[in-house]
Motif scaffolding. Structure first.
Motif, short mmCIF file in Angstrom:
data_model
loop_
_atom_site.label_atom_id
_atom_site.label_comp_id
_atom_site.label_asym_id
_atom_site.label_seq_id
_atom_site.Cartn_x
_atom_site.Cartn_y
_atom_site.Cartn_z
N LEU A 94 -19.13 23.14 16.07
CA LEU A 94 -19.07 23.84 17.36
C LEU A 94 -20.14 23.37 18.33
CD1 LEU A 94 -18.35 27.52 16.26
CD2 LEU A 94 -16.75 25.88 17.24
N GLY A 95 -21.25 22.88 17.81
CA GLY A 95 -22.31 22.41 18.71
C GLY A 95 -23.27 23.50 19.13
N GLU A 96 -24.07 23.99 18.23
CA GLU A 96 -25.15 24.96 18.49
C GLU A 96 -24.64 26.19 19.26
OE1 GLU A 96 -29.82 25.09 19.96
OE2 GLU A 96 -28.62 23.29 20.31
N PRO A 97 -23.78 26.99 18.63
CA PRO A 97 -23.25 28.17 19.31
C PRO A 97 -24.21 29.35 19.27
CG PRO A 97 -22.40 28.08 17.09
CD PRO A 97 -23.23 26.82 17.29
N VAL A 98 -23.92 30.34 20.09
CA VAL A 98 -24.43 31.69 19.86
C VAL A 98 -23.65 32.26 18.69
CG1 VAL A 98 -24.53 34.04 20.79
CG2 VAL A 98 -25.13 32.10 22.24
N VAL A 99 -24.34 32.90 17.75
CA VAL A 99 -23.69 33.42 16.54
C VAL A 99 -23.93 34.92 16.46
CG1 VAL A 99 -23.54 33.25 14.04
CG2 VAL A 99 -24.07 31.21 15.37
N ALA A 100 -22.85 35.67 16.22
CA ALA A 100 -22.94 37.12 16.07
C ALA A 100 -22.32 37.53 14.74
CB ALA A 100 -22.21 37.83 17.22
N GLY A 101 -22.97 38.45 14.05
CA GLY A 101 -22.45 38.96 12.79
C GLY A 101 -22.60 40.46 12.72
N GLN A 102 -21.57 41.14 12.19
CA GLN A 102 -21.58 42.60 12.11
C GLN A 102 -21.78 43.04 10.66
OE1 GLN A 102 -18.94 44.81 10.83
NE2 GLN A 102 -19.90 46.69 11.54
N SER A 103 -22.64 44.03 10.44
CA SER A 103 -22.88 44.64 9.14
C SER A 103 -23.30 43.57 8.13
CB SER A 103 -21.62 45.39 8.69
OG SER A 103 -21.88 46.19 7.57
N TRP A 104 -22.58 43.42 6.99
CA TRP A 104 -22.92 42.34 6.05
C TRP A 104 -22.91 40.99 6.74
CZ3 TRP A 104 -18.89 39.04 3.59
CH2 TRP A 104 -19.44 38.10 2.73
N GLY A 105 -22.00 40.81 7.70
CA GLY A 105 -21.98 39.57 8.46
C GLY A 105 -23.28 39.33 9.20
N GLY A 106 -23.98 40.40 9.59
CA GLY A 106 -25.30 40.26 10.20
C GLY A 106 -26.30 39.67 9.22
N ASN A 107 -26.26 40.13 7.97
CA ASN A 107 -27.14 39.54 6.95
C ASN A 107 -26.82 38.07 6.74
OD1 ASN A 107 -27.81 42.33 6.61
ND2 ASN A 107 -28.39 41.91 4.49
N VAL A 108 -25.52 37.74 6.75
CA VAL A 108 -25.10 36.35 6.54
C VAL A 108 -25.61 35.47 7.67
CG1 VAL A 108 -23.12 34.80 6.42
CG2 VAL A 108 -23.08 36.97 5.17
N VAL A 109 -25.42 35.89 8.93
CA VAL A 109 -25.83 35.02 10.04
C VAL A 109 -27.35 34.98 10.18
CG1 VAL A 109 -23.65 35.35 11.23
CG2 VAL A 109 -25.59 36.79 11.86
N LEU A 110 -28.06 36.02 9.75
CA LEU A 110 -29.51 35.96 9.69
C LEU A 110 -29.94 34.85 8.73
CD1 LEU A 110 -32.28 37.47 10.45
CD2 LEU A 110 -32.03 38.48 8.17
N GLN A 111 -29.30 34.79 7.56
CA GLN A 111 -29.61 33.73 6.60
C GLN A 111 -29.32 32.36 7.20
OE1 GLN A 111 -30.60 34.39 3.10
NE2 GLN A 111 -31.22 32.25 3.35
N LEU A 112 -28.20 32.24 7.90
CA LEU A 112 -27.85 31.00 8.56
C LEU A 112 -28.93 30.58 9.55
CD1 LEU A 112 -25.84 28.75 9.54
CD2 LEU A 112 -24.93 30.50 11.11
N ALA A 113 -29.35 31.50 10.41
CA ALA A 113 -30.34 31.17 11.44
C ALA A 113 -31.69 30.81 10.83
CB ALA A 113 -30.49 32.33 12.41
N ALA A 114 -32.05 31.44 9.71
CA ALA A 114 -33.31 31.12 9.05
C ALA A 114 -33.26 29.75 8.38
CB ALA A 114 -33.65 32.20 8.02
N ASP A 115 -32.13 29.45 7.75
CA ASP A 115 -32.01 28.19 7.02
C ASP A 115 -31.74 27.00 7.93
OD1 ASP A 115 -32.37 29.53 4.65
OD2 ASP A 115 -30.23 29.61 4.14
N ARG A 116 -30.98 27.22 9.02
CA ARG A 116 -30.56 26.11 9.88
C ARG A 116 -30.82 26.46 11.35
NH1 ARG A 116 -27.27 22.12 8.00
NH2 ARG A 116 -28.00 21.19 9.96
N PRO A 117 -32.07 26.55 11.75
CA PRO A 117 -32.37 26.87 13.14
C PRO A 117 -31.84 25.84 14.12
CG PRO A 117 -34.35 26.15 11.98
CD PRO A 117 -33.29 26.36 10.94
#
Length: 274
Positions: A94-117
């Motif tokens: 996608l090319g460095e998108p804004v990423v949003a995650g809801q509930s458990w999805g929030g935990n998942v995208v937090l992990q993503l942002a921490a691992d792959r800034p």
């Protein structure tokens, strides 16, 4: 709001189903659902973002929605970490998108942002991302005793629709239909997410430690919280204070599914991260 195109998106070694809105020249947005949910819950948010020229992809994670048959890897890192790895593959396309995650999805995208800034331009945590199940339950077994989904016991789809309409009278019919899409349309209904996979995700959430990830997130982050909501006030405040560039936006008394109840406001906030 135009209808999305149903596409397959590359997620490492597998392909996930996703709903895609072409948008225009603005920054792309990736939307991630919660546990036992599906990408359709984001339709109204996505349509508003696409109207503002954002290309939008809402993905069905493994075991969910139209990705129900995507297998879990043998001996993999667990569903939460695996979902973050999958999303890294999606973001790369996608090319460095804004990423949003809801509930458990929030935990998942937090992990993503921490691992792959390098892959995430901005992060929206929608009543999730600060879920620390281990703070409440010492073992996965104890968590499962409380969080296991109910049996539907012969419930018909029409009866469930009536219940949902009664519970969420300010939701649109599209949001109700999207919630019903968590189930196979059989009579009686049954979840698309199998009970075994549901339990594996709960186990991975007990093992997950979001507070260890907060200092590693470098992008601007919005915390959209339905207070008191999931996890309560203390966990939300902890996350807002620990994330290096964070802003807390409160939805007092709102539903956990903020994106279904308040799509206009949620879309405007996510779009503001671009």
């Amino acid at each position: 709001m135009g209808l999305p195109e149903i596409i397959g998106v590359a997620a490492g070694a597998v392909t996930l189903s996703a709903r895609s809105w072409p948008g225009g020249g603005a920054r792309p947005v990736l939307l991630v659902h919660g546990l036992s949910s599906n990408a359709r819950l984001w339709d109204e948010v996505a349509g508003r973002l696409a109207a503002d020229e954002h290309p939008v992809v809402a993905v069905d994670l493994r075991g969910h929605g139209a990705s129900a048959d995507v297998p879990d890897p043998d001996g993999g890192p667990g569903p939460t970490l695996q979902a973050a790895l999958d999303l890294a593959g999606v973001c790369a396309g996608l090319g460095e998108p804004v990423v949003a995650g809801q509930s458990w999805g929030g935990n998942v995208v937090l992990q993503l942002a921490a691992d792959r800034p390098d892959l995430v331009h901005g992060l929206a945590l929608v009543d999730g991302g600060w879920l620390h199940l281990a703070d409440r339950w010492p073992t996965a077994e104890a968590a499962w005793e409380v969080l296991a989904p109910p049996d539907f016991d012969g419930l018909k789809l029409g009866d469930l629709r009536e219940r949902l309409v009664g519970m969420h009278q300010d939701w649109s019919s599209a949001a109700i239909d999207a919630t019903l899409a968590n189930l196979h349309p059989d009579d009686p209904v049954r979840p698309r997410l199998t009970r075994g996979r549901h339990r594996a995700i709960v186990t991975s959430m007990v093992e997950h430690r979001p507070r260890d990830l907060y200092p590693r997130v470098t992008c601007r982050t919005l915390l959209l919280a339905a207070l008191p909501g999931a996890g309560g006030r203390a966990l939300v405040d902890e996350a807002a204070a620990a994330l290096p560039s964070a802003e807390l936006v409160e939805f007092p008394g709102a539903d956990h599914d903020l994106h279904a109840q308040h799509p206009d406001r949620v879309a405007a906030l996510i779009g503001g991260l671009a």
